[in-house]
Design a protein around this motif. Structure first.
Motif, PDB file in Angstrom:
ATOM      1  N   TYR A  44       0.885  -1.350   0.225  1.00 57.19           N
ATOM      2  CA  TYR A  44      -0.141  -0.265  -0.218  1.00 57.19           C
ATOM      3  C   TYR A  44       0.667   1.426   0.299  1.00 57.19           C
ATOM      4  O   TYR A  44       2.247   1.542   0.796  1.00 57.19           O
ATOM      5  CB  TYR A  44      -0.631  -0.223   1.448  1.00 57.19           C
ATOM      6  N   ALA A  57      -5.228  -0.982   5.514  1.00 58.41           N
ATOM      7  CA  ALA A  57      -4.396   0.177   5.457  1.00 58.41           C
ATOM      8  C   ALA A  57      -4.825   1.102   6.322  1.00 58.41           C
ATOM      9  O   ALA A  57      -4.009   1.943   7.019  1.00 58.41           O
ATOM     10  CB  ALA A  57      -4.738   0.487   3.961  1.00 58.41           C
ATOM     11  N   LYS A 117      -5.491   5.380   0.521  1.00 56.30           N
ATOM     12  CA  LYS A 117      -4.364   4.703   0.112  1.00 56.30           C
ATOM     13  C   LYS A 117      -4.303   4.032  -1.227  1.00 56.30           C
ATOM     14  O   LYS A 117      -5.531   5.249  -1.452  1.00 56.30           O
ATOM     15  CB  LYS A 117      -4.738   2.690   0.952  1.00 56.30           C
TER      16      LYS A 117
END
Length: 199
Positions: free
Chosen positions: A5, A115, A146
């Motif tokens: 990410y 994330a 993200k």
């Protein structure tokens, strides 16, 4: 399949919902900033000139509840130490980090934490440290966002972009103890060797 990410978030008062560059916001929750400009979801295809952005934030200062927050070098280093602690505690693998005066970039390998959870943990740890110094001034401007990274090219390209962020504003490249060199790992592959920490 998601491999890593790219996590991004801003300091308080930066990248407002009606930022002239566009934003990830669907609505203006603070009516006071409405006069600054219209909401545009997503990054605009044609980006405004730097002067336009500076004028927008000069005007925004008068509408913010608190002073626009820009991190100095000591605060940037403190944020980095907080990130190091979180990375160790949660056993994250971080491939790149840029702590900027007004925002943060991290490239983190896929993990059991989502994330959004990662961002929350990094924000909570650094907020706790900085608020003592800032006398309860808000630290972060929102939950961040993200970008999914699926391939080696995605990851290496994003690492390079993040590493160049400080250089673009005339600052030295950043080196953090918790950042590890990307070894080409992708989900489902057997890792032959552990990545070595950067010096």
């Amino acid at each position: 399949m998601v491999a890593a990410y790219h996590l991004i978030w801003t300091g308080y008062g930066h990248w407002l919902p009606n930022d002239p560059r566009g934003s990830t916001s669907h609505q203006l929750r603070c009516a006071k900033i409405a006069p600054l400009g219209e909401l545009h979801f997503g990054r605009k295809r044609i980006q405004p000139a730097g002067q336009v952005i500076r004028e927008f934030y000069d005007a925004a200062r008068g509408f913010l509840k608190h002073k626009l927050l820009t991190f100095d070098q000591k605060q940037i280093e403190n944020i980095g130490q907080c990130f190091a602690d979180v990375t160790k505690e949660r056993e994250y693998t971080c491939y790149a980090c840029a702590n900027m005066p007004d925002h943060v970039h991290l490239v983190i390998r896929k993990h059991r934490d989502k994330a959004e959870e990662m961002i929350a943990k990094f924000q909570d740890a650094s907020r706790s440290t900085l608020q003592n110094e800032l006398e309860n001034h808000p630290v972060w401007g929102g939950p961040g966002w993200k970008v999914f990274l699926d391939t080696r090219d995605d990851i290496t390209r994003t690492i390079s972009y993040v590493e160049k962020n400080p250089i673009k504003i005339g600052r030295p490249a950043q080196r953090w103890s918790f950042v590890r060199a990307y070894d080409g790992w992708l989900p489902g592959q057997i890792r032959i060797a552990k990545p070595q920490a950067r010096k």
